[in-house]
Enzyme design. Structure first.
Site, PDB file in Angstrom:
ATOM      1  N   GLY A 200       0.815  -1.206   0.000  1.00 19.49           N
ATOM      2  CA  GLY A 200       0.000   0.000   0.000  1.00 19.49           C
ATOM      3  C   GLY A 200       0.844   1.248   0.000  1.00 19.49           C
ATOM      4  CG  HIS A 220      15.037  11.197   6.186  1.00 19.53           C
ATOM      5  ND1 HIS A 220      16.383  10.896   6.233  1.00 19.53           N
ATOM      6  CD2 HIS A 220      14.448  10.123   5.591  1.00 19.53           C
ATOM      7  CE1 HIS A 220      16.605   9.717   5.686  1.00 19.53           C
ATOM      8  NE2 HIS A 220      15.446   9.229   5.289  1.00 19.53           N
TER       9      HIS A 220
END
Length: 311
Positions: A200, A220
């Site tokens: 997913g 990040h």
């Protein structure tokens, strides 16, 4: 040396250059010149008339030792990643990643190139080794019955957590082409019955019902708005009383030398919007996603585990 597997071939003892070249699939006269340079920097040393052996320093380039940096070196030299850093001046001039302009978004690029994807997964596993080991000794997982690893890659971090917590179950979410690699690793670790893999996209949703959600080296990669969107999806899926665990290399508060500063330039080169962040910046992301930073655990190698709870 990393790409040709020289250290692996020298693991059992010295070899003459002709034999080493044969084993590495290399041109012996060319390899001889490389070995001369490698000896000058101390990762191999001469042995016999035309042979070489591995030094202690060079052993970290073996693929089968704890702390191996072979996959890290190979990733840095991979064509597209090498291009990204080589074009850093262009990225800085334009304010947009030259890597993305040429290769597209990183994870789309990895999805199109299975060998690069596997190399990247190996690199991420090796990179995480130190702080994953510390994660299970320094953080208390009491009360976590189900751990959801969001974009968990090959599953090495989740596998380490599950081995250290026999009563815990796991769910690993990642893209289609990554989940297959995770299934292989989890099966090899004997954890297939305790861990579900789900294909997913975390921008759409994440599996519901976890007691804790781990995002390791995920936020990040994304700019502020996208990072908050990911956290909101996690916040929505979290069970009452659950926790969100963000594992990242965190920028220092001063100008001291730090791994995060180097990694931040790589984020600049490879992503449009991705960056390393300070604790205060992560706290702000949590707040925008209706979460509150409640604790930070130092994991070594510049990494921290930031724990957040619903507001």
């Amino acid at each position: 040396m990393a790409e040709l597997g020289v250290a692996d071939q020298l693991a059992d003892g010295p070899l003459d250059t002709e034999e080493l070249a044969t084993r590495c699939g290399a041109h012996a006269p060319s390899l001889r010149r490389v070995l001369r340079e490698l000896a000058s920097v101390g990762v191999v040393r001469p042995a016999g008339a035309d042979g070489y052996e591995l030094t202690e320093e060079g052993s970290v380039l073996r693929s089968d030792v704890p702390g191996s940096i072979r996959s890290s070196i190979r990733m840095l030299g991979e064509e597209s990643f090498w291009y990204a850093m080589g074009k850093l001046p262009e990225t800085v001039r334009e304010g947009r990643s030259a890597f993305v302009a040429r290769y597209g978004e990183l994870y789309e690029h990895l999805g199109r190139h299975s060998e690069v994807s596997r190399l990247f997964d190996d690199y991420m596993t090796a990179r995480a080794e130190t702080f994953t080991r510390n994660l299970v000794t320094r953080y208390d997982f009491t009360g976590v019955g189900t751990m959801v690893d969001v974009a968990g890659g090959k599953g090495s971090i989740l596998a380490t957590i599950l081995r250290a917590n026999p009563g815990m179950r796991g769910v690993l979410l990642d893209l289609d082409h990554v989940v297959a690699h995770a299934k292989e690793l989890l099966a090899a670790e004997g954890l297939a019955e305790r861990c579900e893999t789900v294909a997913g996209n975390f921008f759409d949703s994440v599996p519901e019902g976890g007691d804790a959600y781990l995002l390791a080296s995920i936020l990040h990669n994304w700019g502020k708005d996208d990072a908050v969107r990911i956290l909101r999806n996690v916040r929505q899926a979290l069970k009452p009383g659950g926790r969100v665990l963000v594992l990242e290399v965190v920028l220092p508060d001063d100008a001291q030398p730090h791994l995060a500063n180097d990694l931040d330039l790589r984020m600049l080169a490879i992503f449009n919007g991705g960056s390393e962040r300070s604790r205060e910046e992560y706290a702000e992301l949590f707040s925008l996603a209706d979460l509150e930073l409640e604790g930070v655990t130092e994991l070594g190698a510049g990494a921290c585990l930031l724990q957040a709870k619903p507001v």
